[in-house]
Design a protein around this motif. Structure first.
Motif, PDB file in Angstrom:
ATOM      1  N   PHE A  47       0.791  -1.225   0.000  1.00 11.27           N
ATOM      2  CA  PHE A  47       0.000   0.000   0.000  1.00 11.27           C
ATOM      3  C   PHE A  47       0.829   1.285   0.000  1.00 11.27           C
ATOM      4  CE2 PHE A  47      -3.393  -2.690   2.269  1.00 11.27           C
ATOM      5  CZ  PHE A  47      -3.807  -3.217   1.056  1.00 11.27           C
ATOM      6  N   LEU A  50       1.811   1.679  -3.614  1.00  7.66           N
ATOM      7  CA  LEU A  50       0.690   1.676  -4.554  1.00  7.66           C
ATOM      8  C   LEU A  50      -0.217   2.886  -4.354  1.00  7.66           C
ATOM      9  CD1 LEU A  50      -0.388  -2.096  -4.535  1.00  7.66           C
ATOM     10  CD2 LEU A  50       1.049  -0.904  -6.207  1.00  7.66           C
ATOM     11  N   TYR A  51      -0.340   3.324  -3.104  1.00  7.40           N
ATOM     12  CA  TYR A  51      -1.207   4.466  -2.761  1.00  7.40           C
ATOM     13  C   TYR A  51      -0.441   5.443  -1.875  1.00  7.40           C
ATOM     14  CZ  TYR A  51      -4.440   0.713  -3.994  1.00  7.40           C
ATOM     15  OH  TYR A  51      -5.071  -0.342  -4.626  1.00  7.40           O
ATOM     16  N   THR A  53      -0.208   8.590  -1.580  1.00  7.23           N
ATOM     17  CA  THR A  53      -0.860   9.780  -1.028  1.00  7.23           C
ATOM     18  C   THR A  53      -1.615   9.480   0.264  1.00  7.23           C
ATOM     19  OG1 THR A  53      -2.805   9.394  -2.431  1.00  7.23           O
ATOM     20  CG2 THR A  53      -1.100  10.874  -3.279  1.00  7.23           C
ATOM     21  N   LEU A  54      -1.824   8.208   0.573  1.00 11.65           N
ATOM     22  CA  LEU A  54      -2.524   7.837   1.804  1.00 11.65           C
ATOM     23  C   LEU A  54      -1.575   7.751   2.997  1.00 11.65           C
ATOM     24  CD1 LEU A  54      -4.925   5.017   0.524  1.00 11.65           C
ATOM     25  CD2 LEU A  54      -5.296   7.498   0.600  1.00 11.65           C
ATOM     26  N   TYR A  55      -0.273   7.893   2.740  1.00 10.46           N
ATOM     27  CA  TYR A  55       0.725   7.707   3.798  1.00 10.46           C
ATOM     28  C   TYR A  55       1.704   8.875   3.794  1.00 10.46           C
ATOM     29  CZ  TYR A  55      -1.147   2.983   3.537  1.00 10.46           C
ATOM     30  OH  TYR A  55      -2.002   1.905   3.516  1.00 10.46           O
ATOM     31  N   ARG A  87       0.201  -9.265  -6.841  1.00 13.80           N
ATOM     32  CA  ARG A  87       0.469  -7.826  -6.920  1.00 13.80           C
ATOM     33  C   ARG A  87       1.947  -7.530  -6.686  1.00 13.80           C
ATOM     34  NH1 ARG A  87      -2.581  -3.146  -6.470  1.00 13.80           N
ATOM     35  NH2 ARG A  87      -4.164  -4.416  -7.498  1.00 13.80           N
ATOM     36  N   TYR A  91       4.434  -5.865  -9.432  1.00 12.10           N
ATOM     37  CA  TYR A  91       5.110  -4.618  -9.084  1.00 12.10           C
ATOM     38  C   TYR A  91       6.628  -4.768  -9.206  1.00 12.10           C
ATOM     39  CZ  TYR A  91       6.399  -0.416  -6.514  1.00 12.10           C
ATOM     40  OH  TYR A  91       6.936   0.791  -6.159  1.00 12.10           O
ATOM     41  N   ARG A 144      -8.259   3.656   2.899  1.00 16.85           N
ATOM     42  CA  ARG A 144      -8.463   2.524   1.994  1.00 16.85           C
ATOM     43  C   ARG A 144      -9.618   1.624   2.413  1.00 16.85           C
ATOM     44  NH1 ARG A 144      -6.549  -2.357   3.814  1.00 16.85           N
ATOM     45  NH2 ARG A 144      -5.256  -2.262   5.688  1.00 16.85           N
ATOM     46  N   ALA A 220      -8.857  -1.712  -1.115  1.00 17.13           N
ATOM     47  CA  ALA A 220      -7.594  -2.450  -1.158  1.00 17.13           C
ATOM     48  C   ALA A 220      -7.418  -3.200   0.149  1.00 17.13           C
ATOM     49  CB  ALA A 220      -6.419  -1.495  -1.377  1.00 17.13           C
TER      50      ALA A 220
END
Length: 322
Positions: A47, A50-51, A53-55, A87, A91, A144, A220
């Motif tokens: 995460f 992959l994401y 902006t959430l962290y 995944r 990646y 998420r 996710a």
């Protein structure tokens, strides 16, 4: 405690949150390999990369460093689900082109919530469950998990005078302060909306058993442990349409369109009208989960190779260009 010396055939399993102490690993990995041992890294999810902006940026950088300095140097990787393993393989090949010979496997996590018999639910949990039909969301309050989708679905039902309650069980997480404030100030708080941020296992067991269905709105997941807990406690399940939930729930879960509150509202209405029945979802205890992991490591029967994923990616690329 004395120093542990590796011997040929030994396996060093890295299951901790290694991105917090990356500097401690390269030398240990090299020393273990020199003695004939193999190194296996545990991957829960991707995460932070992959994401991002959430962290926070510090975590994202630390996680990327851990992937490149520790995970990439491991002989094999074990993930907590097939979805997470796939995944990771995709990646690793797309971003870094590393470890074409690295083997990848997965095992299932367990849950013992049903087996825990000590303690009784609190008066608050009993009272909430007795107030009328309710649906239960479980998990840390973070972006998420898709909690706004759940709340918006219930707001649709409340606007149509459907008298049903939403119960959320989860501790405050990260980067979700705005939603937490929305929960605290909501006009239905304490009436048809309840947030338990410090529920006990006994509370959770009671709520799982009494709910019309457990609702999981995440976009996710690495595994989806609350879904397993819900199944063990006999709660019907409504989940977002993502590969991880399909992997766990199969055909005995009611799925709704990802991040679509109208689709979720329809699923909730169906669950209210249907007869409540426990789902047929295969689950493990933590002991069984541990046995499965040890069996995978000892047998070396990893289910996936990065090289195979690389071929799939190359084939997909060729198909899109022809």
């Amino acid at each position: 405690m004395g120093k542990i010396e590796a011997r040929p055939g030994d396996i060093l399993l890295l299951l901790d949150a290694g991105w917090n102490n990356v500097d401690n690993y390269p030398q240990a990995i090299s020393a273990f390999r020199e003695k004939g041992g193999a190194v296996v890294a545990g991957v829960y999810d991707l995460f932070p990369v992959l994401y991002p902006t959430l962290y926070g940026p510090e975590l994202v950088i630390a996680f990327e460093t851990w992937l490149s300095e520790v995970v990439s140097r491991s002989d094999a990787v074990v993930a907590i689900s097939r979805s997470s393993a796939k995944r990771y393989a995709e990646y690793a090949m797309m971003r870094y082109k590393w470890c074409s010979s690295q083997k990848i496997g997965w095992w299932r996590l367990g849950a013992n919530l049903l087996a825990e018999t000590s303690g009784e639910p609190t008066a608050a949990a009993i009272e909430i469950a007795a107030q009328g039909p309710f649906f239960l969301c479980v998990g840390t309050i973070e972006a998420r998990k898709g909690y706004p989708v759940a709340l918006e679905a219930f707001e649709r039902l409340w606007a149509e005078n459907i008298d049903v309650n939403l119960v959320i069980v989860g501790r405050p997480g990260w980067n979700a302060q705005a939603f937490e404030q929305r929960l605290r100030q909501h006009e239905e708080k304490g009436r048809r909306l309840f947030w338990l941020d410090d529920a006990s296992d006994a509370d959770l067991r009671h709520l799982y058993r009494e709910t019309r269905a457990a609702v999981f709105t995440a976009f996710a997941e690495g595994f989806g442990l609350p879904l397993v807990e819900a199944a063990q406690c006999g709660a019907p399940i409504i989940a977002s349409d993502i590969p991880q939930f399909h992997e766990l729930g199969g055909s005995d879960v009611r799925y709704f369109n990802l991040l679509d509150s109208a689709s979720l509202a329809d699923a909730l209405m169906q669950a209210l009208s249907d007869e409540k029945r426990p789902p047929c979802v295969a689950t493990l205890t933590w002991r069984e989960s541990t046995i499965e992991l040890i069996g995978l490591l000892r047998s070396g029967a990893y289910q996936m190779e990065v090289s195979a994923i690389s071929r799939d990616i190359a084939t997909a690329g060729l198909a899109t260009t022809t």
